[in-house]
Design a protein around this motif. Structure first.
Motif, mmCIF file in Angstrom:
data_model
loop_
_atom_site.group_PDB
_atom_site.id
_atom_site.type_symbol
_atom_site.label_atom_id
_atom_site.label_comp_id
_atom_site.label_asym_id
_atom_site.label_seq_id
_atom_site.Cartn_x
_atom_site.Cartn_y
_atom_site.Cartn_z
ATOM 1 N N ILE A 106 -30.467 -4.528 8.902
ATOM 2 C CA ILE A 106 -31.740 -4.096 9.500
ATOM 3 C C ILE A 106 -32.900 -4.414 8.574
ATOM 4 N N PHE A 107 -32.756 -4.096 7.286
ATOM 5 C CA PHE A 107 -33.834 -4.347 6.324
ATOM 6 C C PHE A 107 -34.131 -5.847 6.211
ATOM 7 N N ASN A 108 -33.077 -6.658 6.191
ATOM 8 C CA ASN A 108 -33.275 -8.107 6.121
ATOM 9 C C ASN A 108 -33.905 -8.642 7.394
ATOM 10 N N CYS A 109 -33.498 -8.095 8.544
ATOM 11 C CA CYS A 109 -34.100 -8.489 9.825
ATOM 12 C C CYS A 109 -35.597 -8.214 9.833
ATOM 13 N N ILE A 110 -35.957 -7.019 9.421
ATOM 14 C CA ILE A 110 -37.370 -6.629 9.425
ATOM 15 C C ILE A 110 -38.182 -7.530 8.507
ATOM 16 N N GLN A 111 -37.654 -7.799 7.332
ATOM 17 C CA GLN A 111 -38.351 -8.683 6.397
ATOM 18 C C GLN A 111 -38.519 -10.075 6.995
ATOM 19 N N PHE A 112 -37.473 -10.574 7.624
ATOM 20 C CA PHE A 112 -37.520 -11.902 8.246
ATOM 21 C C PHE A 112 -38.538 -11.931 9.389
ATOM 22 N N PHE A 113 -38.515 -10.898 10.246
ATOM 23 C CA PHE A 113 -39.418 -10.863 11.395
ATOM 24 C C PHE A 113 -40.883 -10.787 10.953
ATOM 25 N N LYS A 114 -41.153 -9.972 9.946
ATOM 26 C CA LYS A 114 -42.538 -9.776 9.512
ATOM 27 C C LYS A 114 -43.125 -11.037 8.884
ATOM 28 N N ILE A 115 -42.280 -11.830 8.267
ATOM 29 C CA ILE A 115 -42.753 -13.066 7.646
ATOM 30 C C ILE A 115 -43.285 -14.043 8.688
ATOM 31 N N GLN A 116 -42.716 -13.997 9.901
ATOM 32 C CA GLN A 116 -43.109 -14.946 10.952
ATOM 33 C C GLN A 116 -44.575 -14.780 11.348
ATOM 34 N N ASN A 117 -45.066 -13.515 11.380
ATOM 35 C CA ASN A 117 -46.469 -13.230 11.716
ATOM 36 C C ASN A 117 -46.892 -13.951 13.005
ATOM 37 N N ASP A 118 -46.054 -13.831 14.015
ATOM 38 C CA ASP A 118 -46.244 -14.532 15.291
ATOM 39 C C ASP A 118 -46.253 -13.476 16.401
ATOM 40 N N LEU A 119 -47.318 -13.440 17.201
ATOM 41 C CA LEU A 119 -47.453 -12.395 18.215
ATOM 42 C C LEU A 119 -46.328 -12.449 19.244
ATOM 43 N N ILE A 120 -46.081 -13.615 19.811
ATOM 44 C CA ILE A 120 -45.062 -13.738 20.868
ATOM 45 C C ILE A 120 -43.678 -13.426 20.312
#
Length: 296
Positions: A99-113
């Motif tokens: 979960i922590f790695n997922c969140i870090q990965f998702f936040k890096i994208q900085n993409d609205l869609i």
């Protein structure tokens, strides 16, 4: 003198009835516990070296092989409950790391869609997989604990605070927090805030998990990020770098992992789930039961 003898006789008769009843109940519990330990899953628990309880070390194979006698019953139930808690701590620790790695990965994208897709999928994984898994695990621990003549779960001062119970019991609280979130937004910060909430919630839960693990469990050493790193490398080999495809790949991996762990560390340990009452129970029949139950 006559009346005194009558009183003594009544007392002895009352004591005999209580003793016989206690002995019968104790033997019933011994039989039930011994049958539970005949399920193959107990011998396949390999990720715990030993557990610590009252300054003593307990090894699972010794607990399984040693015949259960009346005086040992209470200690054996306690030790097995702790073993189960340590086993579930390892599983939850792996999931928290993912979960922590997922969140870090998702936040890096900085993409609205993609931010909307990522966040929705993570919530879906938590609500449909992780929360039900935690419910089953807590049910297994509580059911085993209730075989004890003084169950931890019934202690008023310590209710639901024995090893891992509070961790597993609190995981479902995340759903109430997420229900108040509105994700359909044109503002990327809404998704970031939701991911931060999820991270903060599970990070707090993880603190309790680490405390319980340190106090009771001696785990076989392992890399907490092992699953995440393994899945990322596997994805790079078989897929291109499309982010949404990675999300689908990751969701499938998490689902398969949870399904396998529930099968190995719940059903194969002899625990059964009643879908009507939504409670875990231990079979009491003479023959072992191997349920063909789909985890939904």
């Amino acid at each position: 003198m006559f009346s005194l003898n009558i009183v003594k006789l009544i007392f002895l008769l009352f004591y005999f009835i209580l003793y016989t009843k206690a002995k019968t109940n104790s033997q019933k519990t011994i039989d039930q516990l011994d049958k539970l330990l005949m399920y193959p899953g107990w011998k396949n628990i390999k990720d715990i070296k030993y557990i610590k309880y009252y300054d003593a070390k307990y090894y699972l194979q010794n607990l399984i092989k040693t015949p259960t006698h009346g005086l040992q019953l209470a200690h054996k139930i306690r030790a097995l409950t702790i073993y189960l808690g340590c086993t579930y701590a390892k599983v939850m620790n792996n999931l928290f790391s993912i979960i922590f790695n997922c969140i870090q990965f998702f936040k890096i994208q900085n993409d609205l869609i993609n931010g909307c897709i990522y966040t929705e999928e993570l919530i879906n994984i938590i609500s449909k997989l992780i929360v039900p898994m935690a419910t089953l695990m807590k049910g297994a621990m509580d059911t085993l604990d209730l075989l004890h003549n003084k169950p931890w779960a019934t202690f008023k001062r310590n209710c639901n605070h024995y090893i891992m119970s509070r961790v597993l019991g609190r995981i479902g609280d995340i759903l109430d927090k997420l229900n108040h979130r509105t994700l359909f937004s044109v503002d990327i910060s809404v998704y970031i805030a939701t991911l931060d909430l999820i991270y903060s919630f599970f990070n707090e839960i993880n603190t309790y998990l680490e405390h319980d693990t340190y106090q009771y469990c001696e785990l076989v050493p392992y890399d907490e990020n092992y699953l995440w790193n393994k899945w990322v490398q596997e994805y790079k080999v078989i897929h291109n770098d499309k982010k949404f495809v990675f999300l689908q790949f990751l969701s499938r991996k998490i689902k398969n992992y949870i399904m396998e762990e529930i099968q190995k560390k719940y059903f194969e340990l002899g625990f059964l789930f009643d879908p009507i009452t939504e409670e875990t129970f231990i079979p009491t029949s003479e023959s072992l039961i191997y349920p063909e139950i789909e985890f939904k």
